[in-house]
Design a protein around this motif. Structure first.
Motif, PDB file in Angstrom:
ATOM      1  N   GLU A   1     -23.903  -8.219  -4.212  1.00 27.04           N
ATOM      2  CA  GLU A   1     -23.097  -7.243  -3.482  1.00 27.04           C
ATOM      3  C   GLU A   1     -23.920  -6.566  -2.389  1.00 27.04           C
ATOM      4  O   GLU A   1     -23.409  -6.290  -1.290  1.00 27.04           O
ATOM      5  CB  GLU A   1     -22.535  -6.202  -4.455  1.00 27.04           C
ATOM      6  CG  GLU A   1     -21.289  -5.485  -3.973  1.00 27.04           C
ATOM      7  CD  GLU A   1     -20.163  -6.442  -3.617  1.00 27.04           C
ATOM      8  OE1 GLU A   1     -19.694  -6.361  -2.460  1.00 27.04           O
ATOM      9  OE2 GLU A   1     -19.773  -7.250  -4.479  1.00 27.04           O
ATOM     10  N   ILE A   2     -25.198  -6.294  -2.692  1.00 31.97           N
ATOM     11  CA  ILE A   2     -26.082  -5.708  -1.669  1.00 31.97           C
ATOM     12  C   ILE A   2     -26.207  -6.664  -0.488  1.00 31.97           C
ATOM     13  O   ILE A   2     -26.111  -6.253   0.687  1.00 31.97           O
ATOM     14  CB  ILE A   2     -27.471  -5.393  -2.264  1.00 31.97           C
ATOM     15  CG1 ILE A   2     -27.381  -4.244  -3.271  1.00 31.97           C
ATOM     16  CG2 ILE A   2     -28.456  -5.032  -1.138  1.00 31.97           C
ATOM     17  CD1 ILE A   2     -28.678  -3.977  -4.014  1.00 31.97           C
ATOM     18  N   ASP A   3     -26.412  -7.953  -0.779  1.00 31.69           N
ATOM     19  CA  ASP A   3     -26.561  -8.950   0.292  1.00 31.69           C
ATOM     20  C   ASP A   3     -25.306  -9.000   1.153  1.00 31.69           C
ATOM     21  O   ASP A   3     -25.380  -9.092   2.392  1.00 31.69           O
ATOM     22  CB  ASP A   3     -26.837 -10.337  -0.305  1.00 31.69           C
ATOM     23  CG  ASP A   3     -28.222 -10.423  -0.941  1.00 31.69           C
ATOM     24  OD1 ASP A   3     -29.073  -9.569  -0.602  1.00 31.69           O
ATOM     25  OD2 ASP A   3     -28.440 -11.318  -1.778  1.00 31.69           O
ATOM     26  N   ARG A   4     -24.136  -8.915   0.516  1.00 29.91           N
ATOM     27  CA  ARG A   4     -22.882  -8.982   1.264  1.00 29.91           C
ATOM     28  C   ARG A   4     -22.728  -7.766   2.186  1.00 29.91           C
ATOM     29  O   ARG A   4     -22.347  -7.891   3.348  1.00 29.91           O
ATOM     30  CB  ARG A   4     -21.707  -9.058   0.294  1.00 29.91           C
ATOM     31  CG  ARG A   4     -20.372  -9.366   0.964  1.00 29.91           C
ATOM     32  CD  ARG A   4     -19.239  -9.344  -0.042  1.00 29.91           C
ATOM     33  NE  ARG A   4     -18.959  -8.002  -0.508  1.00 29.91           N
ATOM     34  CZ  ARG A   4     -18.278  -7.096   0.214  1.00 29.91           C
ATOM     35  NH1 ARG A   4     -17.845  -7.384   1.427  1.00 29.91           N
ATOM     36  NH2 ARG A   4     -18.057  -5.900  -0.295  1.00 29.91           N
ATOM     37  N   ILE A   5     -23.055  -6.585   1.670  1.00 31.01           N
ATOM     38  CA  ILE A   5     -22.920  -5.359   2.466  1.00 31.01           C
ATOM     39  C   ILE A   5     -23.922  -5.362   3.615  1.00 31.01           C
ATOM     40  O   ILE A   5     -23.594  -4.971   4.756  1.00 31.01           O
ATOM     41  CB  ILE A   5     -23.124  -4.108   1.574  1.00 31.01           C
ATOM     42  CG1 ILE A   5     -22.012  -4.021   0.525  1.00 31.01           C
ATOM     43  CG2 ILE A   5     -23.181  -2.832   2.410  1.00 31.01           C
ATOM     44  CD1 ILE A   5     -20.628  -3.830   1.088  1.00 31.01           C
ATOM     45  N   MET A   6     -25.143  -5.819   3.358  1.00 28.58           N
ATOM     46  CA  MET A   6     -26.157  -5.856   4.425  1.00 28.58           C
ATOM     47  C   MET A   6     -25.758  -6.837   5.526  1.00 28.58           C
ATOM     48  O   MET A   6     -25.933  -6.554   6.719  1.00 28.58           O
ATOM     49  CB  MET A   6     -27.518  -6.225   3.842  1.00 28.58           C
ATOM     50  CG  MET A   6     -28.168  -5.098   3.033  1.00 28.58           C
ATOM     51  SD  MET A   6     -29.732  -5.594   2.259  1.00 28.58           S
ATOM     52  CE  MET A   6     -30.761  -5.942   3.695  1.00 28.58           C
ATOM     53  N   ALA A   7     -25.206  -7.973   5.114  1.00 27.20           N
ATOM     54  CA  ALA A   7     -24.786  -8.978   6.102  1.00 27.20           C
ATOM     55  C   ALA A   7     -23.656  -8.440   6.968  1.00 27.20           C
ATOM     56  O   ALA A   7     -23.575  -8.731   8.179  1.00 27.20           O
ATOM     57  CB  ALA A   7     -24.351 -10.257   5.387  1.00 27.20           C
TER      58      ALA A   7
ATOM     59  N   LEU B   1     -31.759  -1.986  -3.809  1.00 24.81           N
ATOM     60  CA  LEU B   1     -31.407  -1.759  -2.415  1.00 24.81           C
ATOM     61  C   LEU B   1     -32.638  -1.419  -1.576  1.00 24.81           C
ATOM     62  O   LEU B   1     -32.813  -1.938  -0.462  1.00 24.81           O
ATOM     63  CB  LEU B   1     -30.368  -0.635  -2.329  1.00 24.81           C
ATOM     64  CG  LEU B   1     -29.819  -0.313  -0.933  1.00 24.81           C
ATOM     65  CD1 LEU B   1     -29.141  -1.526  -0.319  1.00 24.81           C
ATOM     66  CD2 LEU B   1     -28.834   0.860  -1.022  1.00 24.81           C
ATOM     67  N   LYS B   2     -33.508  -0.571  -2.118  1.00 23.21           N
ATOM     68  CA  LYS B   2     -34.724  -0.224  -1.386  1.00 23.21           C
ATOM     69  C   LYS B   2     -35.572  -1.457  -1.105  1.00 23.21           C
ATOM     70  O   LYS B   2     -36.132  -1.632  -0.008  1.00 23.21           O
ATOM     71  CB  LYS B   2     -35.535   0.798  -2.190  1.00 23.21           C
ATOM     72  CG  LYS B   2     -35.029   2.220  -2.073  1.00 23.21           C
ATOM     73  CD  LYS B   2     -35.889   3.184  -2.889  1.00 23.21           C
ATOM     74  CE  LYS B   2     -35.332   4.593  -2.821  1.00 23.21           C
ATOM     75  NZ  LYS B   2     -36.100   5.530  -3.677  1.00 23.21           N
ATOM     76  N   ALA B   3     -35.675  -2.307  -2.109  1.00 25.40           N
ATOM     77  CA  ALA B   3     -36.500  -3.515  -1.962  1.00 25.40           C
ATOM     78  C   ALA B   3     -35.920  -4.423  -0.874  1.00 25.40           C
ATOM     79  O   ALA B   3     -36.667  -4.966  -0.027  1.00 25.40           O
ATOM     80  CB  ALA B   3     -36.584  -4.248  -3.294  1.00 25.40           C
ATOM     81  N   LYS B   4     -34.604  -4.597  -0.878  1.00 26.07           N
ATOM     82  CA  LYS B   4     -33.991  -5.496   0.090  1.00 26.07           C
ATOM     83  C   LYS B   4     -34.005  -4.916   1.513  1.00 26.07           C
ATOM     84  O   LYS B   4     -34.214  -5.641   2.487  1.00 26.07           O
ATOM     85  CB  LYS B   4     -32.566  -5.822  -0.348  1.00 26.07           C
ATOM     86  CG  LYS B   4     -32.510  -6.800  -1.533  1.00 26.07           C
ATOM     87  CD  LYS B   4     -31.088  -7.140  -1.903  1.00 26.07           C
ATOM     88  CE  LYS B   4     -31.049  -8.203  -3.000  1.00 26.07           C
ATOM     89  NZ  LYS B   4     -31.536  -9.540  -2.491  1.00 26.07           N
ATOM     90  N   LEU B   5     -33.779  -3.631   1.627  1.00 26.44           N
ATOM     91  CA  LEU B   5     -33.796  -3.002   2.951  1.00 26.44           C
ATOM     92  C   LEU B   5     -35.194  -2.994   3.548  1.00 26.44           C
ATOM     93  O   LEU B   5     -35.368  -2.994   4.770  1.00 26.44           O
ATOM     94  CB  LEU B   5     -33.240  -1.587   2.887  1.00 26.44           C
ATOM     95  CG  LEU B   5     -31.714  -1.451   2.740  1.00 26.44           C
ATOM     96  CD1 LEU B   5     -31.316  -0.002   2.509  1.00 26.44           C
ATOM     97  CD2 LEU B   5     -31.014  -2.004   3.993  1.00 26.44           C
ATOM     98  N   ALA B   6     -36.203  -2.981   2.663  1.00 23.11           N
ATOM     99  CA  ALA B   6     -37.591  -2.966   3.145  1.00 23.11           C
ATOM    100  C   ALA B   6     -37.934  -4.315   3.780  1.00 23.11           C
ATOM    101  O   ALA B   6     -38.920  -4.441   4.519  1.00 23.11           O
ATOM    102  CB  ALA B   6     -38.549  -2.652   1.997  1.00 23.11           C
ATOM    103  N   GLY B   7     -37.108  -5.340   3.481  1.00 20.20           N
ATOM    104  CA  GLY B   7     -37.309  -6.654   4.097  1.00 20.20           C
ATOM    105  C   GLY B   7     -38.365  -7.440   3.385  1.00 20.20           C
ATOM    106  O   GLY B   7     -38.855  -8.422   3.867  1.00 20.20           O
TER     107      GLY B   7
END
Length: 486
Positions: free
Chosen positions: A433-439, A480-486
């Motif tokens: 779900e995080i990946d979908r929202i970020m995309a 979410l923090k981990a994914k947003l950090a790239g």
């Protein structure tokens, strides 16, 4: 030591208010102090009157041991001296609803001596002294509004046992007087010696008010009789103190008198000049022997006392880790304390306290219900907190569940299962779900990575909305923090 915040500003400077309270508390007993007549509230007029209560010649009083026991228990609950020898006196005065022409009371030798009450104030705790507690009969009731020219007399209350609890003049504000009455009522209810229902007349208050300049001797006091609510006590004190200050500052003097509180007009009115002890011609009642108590019997009553508010408050703070404020709110009424202890069995004690004091009390107040009328039982509240603690549901979802519990009476578990509200702990589902929202929000991802940290809340909200609020908050934040950090 004078507390500056309690001083009242007058035209000629600051004034100190001196307050002492006399509380008449009706003893919980099935029969009256000196007769076998019933004491039920709300009975038809003159249906609970014995020949003793009606003052028939030759009728002798017989003391009710339960009333003695209740008075002693109250004295013990007030940390007071129990007098093993006390005497009943006749207090002589004439009134239509006093059939004998005297009241059986106690004067020089009361059943309970000096004690203390600890007030729970916003700035902390402090003691107020108790002068004495004595037993006496209540009078009947004169009814003036039943007929345009006649007064009717109801003797149902005549002879009912009262404990008159007299404080030292230790209070200095209406707030302190209100705190005193709340604490005294709480102690009486915990002990089961008086129900404290001021609206039914089973707890009534006489307020002694005087004013003085700080450091001066005590001023002349006025007694405000039979105030029947804590709110009215506070209002009567505020008005009477101002009245006395104005009288003195305008060059007048205060007469020692008895006054009445008029709640409709918000004023005190003069009733009569204040009586003195010699006006009543007290003498020992010849029909009653001195009361002699056995010290071992008193000790047995002491050993059987319940845990009282102050002790319970200490236990809640020291053993359960509650704040002093939360513990104070919970122990103020025995029903609330009992509810809390049942709900907290085997649960997170602090979390239960938070839910009880904020969510449940809030809804009960809005609905005009007492804790005894709560549609959510203690066990049900404990179950809800358990579902939060074991991560079955989030705190946010729990609020929706609780609202439905309050409205329907259903259990938390039933609602969670029926509506599929179990918290998502699957990292794969959360990641997807995080990946979908970020995309879908690539521009905002770039802005976040460019330094707009506040956008983190946006992403949390989007994922939570997409998952129906069921994502585990801690897990969502971490992923979410981990994914947003790239």
């Amino acid at each position: 030591m004078i507390d500056e915040k309690n001083l009242i500003e007058g035209r000629t400077g600051k004034w100190e208010v001196i307050l002492g309270l006399e509380v008449h508390a009706q003893v919980i007993s099935h029969s009256k102090l000196f007769s076998g007549a019933a004491t039920n509230f709300g009975a038809e007029p003159n249906t609970q009157v014995s020949l003793v209560d009606a003052g028939f010649p030759g009728m002798l009083p017989v003391i009710n041991q339960v009333c003695i026991e209740q008075a002693v228990k109250t004295g013990l609950g007030l940390n007071a001296q129990i007098n093993l020898r006390s005497v009943f006196d006749r207090k002589n005065y004439f009134y239509a609803d006093l059939p004998n022409g005297y009241q059986i009371s106690q004067f020089t030798q009361p059943i309970v001596g000096q004690g203390t009450i600890v007030l729970d104030l916003a700035e902390g705790h402090r003691e107020v002294g108790i002068t004495r507690l004595h037993l006496e009969q209540d009078a009947g009731k004169s009814l003036h509004d039943q007929h345009p020219t006649k007064t009717y007399v109801d003797l149902n209350r005549a002879g009912v046992a009262l404990m008159e609890i007299v404080s030292e003049p230790d209070m200095r504000s209406s707030e302190e007087a209100a705190a005193y009455l709340k604490k005294l009522r709480s102690i009486l209810r915990y002990l089961g010696t008086c129900d404290g229902n001021m609206d039914e007349g089973s707890m009534r208050c006489d307020v002694n008010v005087s004013v003085r300049k700080p450091g001066d001797p005590l001023g002349t006091r006025c007694e405000i009789k039979n105030v029947n609510s804590i709110r009215y006590v506070a209002q009567a004190i505020e008005y009477e103190a101002r009245r006395q200050i104005e009288v003195i500052e305008e060059g007048g003097t205060i007469r020692q008198e008895t006054r009445l509180w008029d709640p409709g007009k918000g004023v005190t009115r003069s009733m009569r000049s204040k009586e003195h002890a010699h006006d009543y011609r007290y003498f020992p009642d010849p029909d009653l022997l001195p009361l002699n108590l056995d010290a071992k019997w008193v000790e047995s009553l002491k050993a059987g006392l319940p845990e009282l508010p102050d002790a319970k408050r200490r236990r809640f703070t020291e053993k359960l880790g509650l704040s002093d404020y939360d513990a104070g709110v919970l122990v103020a009424e025995k029903e609330s304390a009992d509810f809390y202890e049942e709900a907290a069995k085997g649960r997170d004690a602090k979390l239960v306290a938070n839910w009880l004091t904020s969510e449940l009390f809030g809804k009960l107040n809005a609905a005009g219900k007492s804790i005894a009328e709560s549609p959510v039982s203690a066990k049900a509240l404990g179950e809800l907190v358990g579902l939060i603690s074991d991560n079955t549901i989030s705190g946010r979802i729990a609020k929706d569940v609780f609202t439905e519990m309050f409205e329907t009476g259903k259990s938390a578990g039933q609602i969670v299962e029926e509506k599929g509200l179990r918290q998502v702990l699957d990292t794969g589902a959360i990641d997807a779900e995080i990946d979908r929202i970020m995309a879908a929000n690539a521009d905002k991802v770039a802005e976040y990575r460019g330094g707009k940290d506040k956008l983190f809340g946006f992403f949390v909200g989007q994922v939570m909305r997409a998952m129906g609020g069921k994502a585990n908050p801690a897990m969502l934040n971490e992923r979410l923090k981990a994914k947003l950090a790239g």
